[in-house]
Design a protein around this motif. Sequence first.
Motif, PDB file in Angstrom:
ATOM      1  N   VAL A 155      70.916  76.764  50.933  1.00 43.56           N
ATOM      2  CA  VAL A 155      69.412  76.951  51.019  1.00 43.56           C
ATOM      3  C   VAL A 155      68.784  75.941  50.107  1.00 43.56           C
ATOM      4  O   VAL A 155      69.118  75.649  49.022  1.00 43.56           O
ATOM      5  CB  VAL A 155      69.152  78.344  50.438  1.00 43.56           C
ATOM      6  N   PRO A 156      67.710  75.340  50.680  1.00 47.79           N
ATOM      7  CA  PRO A 156      66.881  74.299  49.731  1.00 47.79           C
ATOM      8  C   PRO A 156      66.173  75.112  48.543  1.00 47.79           C
ATOM      9  O   PRO A 156      65.949  76.155  48.535  1.00 47.79           O
ATOM     10  CB  PRO A 156      65.823  74.096  50.863  1.00 47.79           C
ATOM     11  N   LEU A 157      66.059  74.308  47.605  1.00 43.00           N
ATOM     12  CA  LEU A 157      65.483  74.858  46.338  1.00 43.00           C
ATOM     13  C   LEU A 157      64.083  74.162  46.164  1.00 43.00           C
ATOM     14  O   LEU A 157      63.460  74.255  45.218  1.00 43.00           O
ATOM     15  CB  LEU A 157      66.380  74.237  45.042  1.00 43.00           C
ATOM     16  N   PHE A 158      63.319  73.609  47.346  1.00 41.62           N
ATOM     17  CA  PHE A 158      62.275  73.094  47.448  1.00 41.62           C
ATOM     18  C   PHE A 158      61.412  73.711  48.391  1.00 41.62           C
ATOM     19  O   PHE A 158      62.086  74.251  49.381  1.00 41.62           O
ATOM     20  CB  PHE A 158      62.206  71.447  47.339  1.00 41.62           C
ATOM     21  N   GLY A 159      60.115  73.793  48.625  1.00 44.86           N
ATOM     22  CA  GLY A 159      59.315  74.094  49.383  1.00 44.86           C
ATOM     23  C   GLY A 159      59.151  73.400  50.772  1.00 44.86           C
ATOM     24  O   GLY A 159      59.721  72.163  50.862  1.00 44.86           O
ATOM     25  N   SER A 160      58.566  74.293  51.990  1.00 44.33           N
ATOM     26  CA  SER A 160      58.808  73.560  53.196  1.00 44.33           C
ATOM     27  C   SER A 160      57.256  73.020  53.303  1.00 44.33           C
ATOM     28  O   SER A 160      56.218  73.395  52.678  1.00 44.33           O
ATOM     29  CB  SER A 160      58.756  74.565  54.205  1.00 44.33           C
TER      30      SER A 160
END
Length: 329
Positions: A155-160
């Motif tokens: 899962v990414p730790l930054f926003g879309s």
Amino acid sequence: MRREALEAVIADLEAGRAPTLSLEDFPAFSEEATAGNDHLGPDSLAVIADALTQADIPVLSRALQAMDEGDLAWLGFKVVYDDVQAMANTDNEVTKKYGDEGSANGDSFLFFCNDAKEIVAAHGYSARDAFQMKDVTRGPSMHNQQFEGLTWTSVPLFGSVRVWLLGASDVAVELARLAEHVGFDVKVVDYDPAYLNEERFPDAARVMLHGGDFHELANMSASPSDYVCVLTRGHMFDPEGCIWALEGGVRYVGMMGCAGKNSTVHDLVVSAGITEEDWERIKRPIGLKFGAKTPAELAIAIVAELIDVRYQDRYSKEARERHEESLGR
């Protein structure tokens, strides 16, 4: 990923409590994301949660640091479904050799990895594990099913990146699906519920205007990091869309249409006070050039361009050149 979710897991581990990982915060394990994959599913997330100990706190703390710094980073997950196969060496004449060892162990666990290929994990890992752990940066993983006995996700730790689709046109319908699928946060704006509805846009955020036109758009605001696609039905309100995007200083704005129509939009936009320099910021026609004509084809051309813009925003010129060289092109 919510910061609060990671903080709660750390607090539970520090207190000696069993943490709970929700599918909302770890959507890579949801039924929708894992449909048809017998090796990965909601139960896999429970296995990861049960395996967490205080030794994993540095991994989660590094993830929080990355979120604070705006780093391109991911929480990755090793999921073992057959420990004997996972630890077997199954390299062949096609794959790169990673030594005589397969996976280092039969443990399922989480780890941290960022775009600089920094790995933080509480469990040991082999050279082959490291290869797959680094690949979560290609989100969720490019070679997650290469070897038997285990799989990988993240899962990414930054926003879309948020993409505004101004107009609920047929192209927007196709584009919303594709853009959401490749990780954009999609908002669709229109004034007619016959076109802007859940059936046509089941996953996108829908913004309904009133008054039968786009005048209410002026009451909304976009972020400088947003992308805007001007796709109003029949191009009727393309000038309002372009003006709104340019005045909001968004990162990218593109408009669909032929040269003649765009010339008319130019005159209307400039007469509203937009400079020629700002007008030139509009990509027109929107999308990569490869002969697209139908709504679905045009959507593919547009989302391909959005992906390319996002790629250039996130990676330096040097990093992009290294990537292209590694691909041999």
